[in-house]
Design a protein around this motif. Sequence first.
Motif, PDB file in Angstrom:
ATOM      1  N   PRO A  12      14.310   1.616  -9.899  1.00 46.28           N
ATOM      2  CA  PRO A  12      13.349   2.500  -9.303  1.00 46.28           C
ATOM      3  C   PRO A  12      13.743   3.697  -9.892  1.00 46.28           C
ATOM      4  N   LEU A  13      12.889   4.763 -10.340  1.00 44.20           N
ATOM      5  CA  LEU A  13      13.457   6.018 -11.030  1.00 44.20           C
ATOM      6  C   LEU A  13      14.514   6.705 -10.306  1.00 44.20           C
ATOM      7  N   TYR A  14      14.120   6.927  -8.876  1.00 47.59           N
ATOM      8  CA  TYR A  14      15.003   7.555  -8.229  1.00 47.59           C
ATOM      9  C   TYR A  14      16.480   7.356  -8.289  1.00 47.59           C
ATOM     10  N   LYS A  15      16.843   6.016  -8.291  1.00 49.11           N
ATOM     11  CA  LYS A  15      18.142   5.675  -8.719  1.00 49.11           C
ATOM     12  C   LYS A  15      18.774   5.970  -9.899  1.00 49.11           C
ATOM     13  N   LEU A  16      17.778   6.152 -11.119  1.00 50.46           N
ATOM     14  CA  LEU A  16      18.369   6.495 -12.348  1.00 50.46           C
ATOM     15  C   LEU A  16      18.526   8.220 -12.081  1.00 50.46           C
ATOM     16  N   ALA A  17      17.768   8.729 -11.497  1.00 48.66           N
ATOM     17  CA  ALA A  17      17.758  10.344 -11.135  1.00 48.66           C
ATOM     18  C   ALA A  17      18.887  10.666 -10.371  1.00 48.66           C
ATOM     19  N   ARG A  18      19.308   9.895  -9.517  1.00 48.93           N
ATOM     20  CA  ARG A  18      20.755  10.167  -9.055  1.00 48.93           C
ATOM     21  C   ARG A  18      22.098  10.088  -9.643  1.00 48.93           C
ATOM     22  N   LYS A  19      21.775   9.273 -10.999  1.00 53.09           N
ATOM     23  CA  LYS A  19      22.971   9.208 -11.804  1.00 53.09           C
ATOM     24  C   LYS A  19      22.572  10.268 -12.867  1.00 53.09           C
ATOM     25  N   GLY A  20      21.720  11.100 -12.777  1.00 56.97           N
ATOM     26  CA  GLY A  20      21.391  12.033 -13.801  1.00 56.97           C
ATOM     27  C   GLY A  20      20.680  11.927 -14.912  1.00 56.97           C
ATOM     28  N   ILE A  21      20.109  10.537 -14.930  1.00 57.65           N
ATOM     29  CA  ILE A  21      19.415   9.908 -16.052  1.00 57.65           C
ATOM     30  C   ILE A  21      17.831  10.286 -15.859  1.00 57.65           C
ATOM     31  N   THR A  22      17.424  10.930 -17.047  1.00 61.26           N
ATOM     32  CA  THR A  22      15.981  10.782 -17.075  1.00 61.26           C
ATOM     33  C   THR A  22      15.336  10.278 -18.158  1.00 61.26           C
ATOM     34  N   VAL A  23      14.236   9.396 -17.874  1.00 66.22           N
ATOM     35  CA  VAL A  23      13.511   8.557 -18.705  1.00 66.22           C
ATOM     36  C   VAL A  23      12.141   9.090 -19.072  1.00 66.22           C
ATOM     37  N   GLU A  24      11.567   8.677 -20.095  1.00 67.28           N
ATOM     38  CA  GLU A  24      10.213   8.985 -20.227  1.00 67.28           C
ATOM     39  C   GLU A  24       9.242   8.195 -19.446  1.00 67.28           C
ATOM     40  N   ARG A  25       8.208   8.839 -18.720  1.00 66.90           N
ATOM     41  CA  ARG A  25       7.277   8.373 -17.743  1.00 66.90           C
ATOM     42  C   ARG A  25       5.840   8.320 -18.453  1.00 66.90           C
ATOM     43  N   LYS A  26       5.326   7.338 -18.229  1.00 71.43           N
ATOM     44  CA  LYS A  26       3.815   7.232 -18.633  1.00 71.43           C
ATOM     45  C   LYS A  26       3.109   8.217 -17.869  1.00 71.43           C
ATOM     46  N   PRO A  27       1.967   8.871 -18.327  1.00 71.14           N
ATOM     47  CA  PRO A  27       0.942   9.701 -17.485  1.00 71.14           C
ATOM     48  C   PRO A  27       0.126   8.497 -16.870  1.00 71.14           C
ATOM     49  N   ARG A  28      -0.487   8.813 -15.656  1.00 72.40           N
ATOM     50  CA  ARG A  28      -1.210   8.159 -14.768  1.00 72.40           C
ATOM     51  C   ARG A  28      -2.431   8.763 -14.358  1.00 72.40           C
ATOM     52  N   ALA A  29      -3.639   8.052 -14.627  1.00 72.84           N
ATOM     53  CA  ALA A  29      -4.728   8.487 -14.369  1.00 72.84           C
ATOM     54  C   ALA A  29      -5.062   8.729 -12.884  1.00 72.84           C
ATOM     55  N   VAL A  30      -5.434   9.928 -12.294  1.00 76.15           N
ATOM     56  CA  VAL A  30      -5.633  10.178 -10.954  1.00 76.15           C
ATOM     57  C   VAL A  30      -6.916  11.125 -10.945  1.00 76.15           C
ATOM     58  N   LYS A  31      -7.444  11.265  -9.740  1.00 73.87           N
ATOM     59  CA  LYS A  31      -8.660  12.175  -9.195  1.00 73.87           C
ATOM     60  C   LYS A  31      -8.382  12.813  -8.153  1.00 73.87           C
ATOM     61  N   VAL A  32      -8.506  14.084  -8.366  1.00 71.22           N
ATOM     62  CA  VAL A  32      -8.925  14.902  -7.242  1.00 71.22           C
ATOM     63  C   VAL A  32     -10.718  15.035  -6.588  1.00 71.22           C
ATOM     64  N   MET A  33     -10.838  14.750  -5.643  1.00 73.70           N
ATOM     65  CA  MET A  33     -12.094  14.944  -5.276  1.00 73.70           C
ATOM     66  C   MET A  33     -12.571  16.232  -4.682  1.00 73.70           C
ATOM     67  N   ASP A  34     -11.720  17.050  -3.924  1.00 77.93           N
ATOM     68  CA  ASP A  34     -11.888  18.070  -3.230  1.00 77.93           C
ATOM     69  C   ASP A  34     -10.586  18.812  -3.086  1.00 77.93           C
ATOM     70  N   TYR A  35     -10.477  20.082  -2.648  1.00 78.02           N
ATOM     71  CA  TYR A  35      -9.258  20.713  -2.313  1.00 78.02           C
ATOM     72  C   TYR A  35      -9.843  21.998  -1.459  1.00 78.02           C
ATOM     73  N   GLN A  36      -9.007  22.417  -0.620  1.00 75.50           N
ATOM     74  CA  GLN A  36      -9.238  23.843   0.097  1.00 75.50           C
ATOM     75  C   GLN A  36      -7.968  24.391   0.315  1.00 75.50           C
ATOM     76  N   ILE A  37      -7.990  25.664   0.141  1.00 74.81           N
ATOM     77  CA  ILE A  37      -6.773  26.640   0.083  1.00 74.81           C
ATOM     78  C   ILE A  37      -7.042  27.323   1.500  1.00 74.81           C
ATOM     79  N   HIS A  38      -6.019  27.166   2.320  1.00 77.11           N
ATOM     80  CA  HIS A  38      -6.047  27.746   3.737  1.00 77.11           C
ATOM     81  C   HIS A  38      -5.436  28.866   3.778  1.00 77.11           C
ATOM     82  N   ARG A  39      -4.361  29.416   3.017  1.00 74.14           N
ATOM     83  CA  ARG A  39      -3.669  30.510   3.158  1.00 74.14           C
ATOM     84  C   ARG A  39      -3.035  30.612   1.965  1.00 74.14           C
ATOM     85  N   VAL A  40      -2.948  32.199   1.599  1.00 79.63           N
ATOM     86  CA  VAL A  40      -2.176  32.506   0.459  1.00 79.63           C
ATOM     87  C   VAL A  40      -1.253  33.559   0.940  1.00 79.63           C
ATOM     88  N   GLU A  41      -0.227  33.607   1.045  1.00 78.24           N
ATOM     89  CA  GLU A  41       0.797  34.542   1.561  1.00 78.24           C
ATOM     90  C   GLU A  41       2.207  34.477   0.720  1.00 78.24           C
TER      91      GLU A  41
END
Length: 239
Positions: A131-160
């Motif tokens: 798991p990547l989080y176990k590598l991250a705990r050791k300070g190791i960063t590896v290349e991650r492949k981009p993943r296709a995602v989708k946002v159908m909708d969003y709402q902003i409720h508060r900007v302070e």
Amino acid sequence: MLEEVPSGVLVVDKDSGMTSHDLVAITRRQLNFKKIGHCGTLDPMATGVMMLVIGKATKLQDRLMSEDKVYNGSLKLGETTGSQDKESDIEEVKEVPPLSDEEVDAAFNHFVGDFEQIPPMVSAIKKNGVPLYKLARKGITVERKPRAVKVMDYQIHRVELPEVEFTVNCTKGFYVRTYAHDIGQRLGCGAHLIALRRTRSGKFDLSRAIKTEDLKVASREQIIEKMIKLDEIAKMLAE
């Protein structure tokens, strides 16, 4: 000898600070039944809808996990972290400009429809079986492949400023932490996620959920009564 537990889905309102595995362990103990799984992880920081599949419902795990999700979140501008949320140290601080509501909305609006996310290092995705989080705990960063995602909708409720509260409706495999981070980058000052609550996963929402504190003390019968049984799930999925 205990009677067989009926198959179905138990919707739990997960508390902050717990893992998905914690909820499975609690439910196994309370039901005295082992065949229980969960539909997708929620970060320990996050609260809200966690679906546990019990008995024959474990066969529906992949189908239920593939449904879209709705999250309520809050991000803080001007600070970035390694985990992209408040669970790790601040790595960079930038001044937050006097952003208008329209400028904030434009940044959110950039991430609508189909796009790609690069998963955070602090995630359960595996690299060569680790798991990547176990590598991250050791300070190791590896290349991650981009993943296709989708946002159908969003709402902003508060900007302070520097905080922004929002709701996002997205596909499976979506990282709200990365969403917050990327919006911060879009606004030029960075950001990280400070609160997250899942309110819906597919057809399942908080209206049928048992609270974590109640689950810990619930009897076997009370949990079985809260479960959504297979026949009802079949109808829900057919709609």
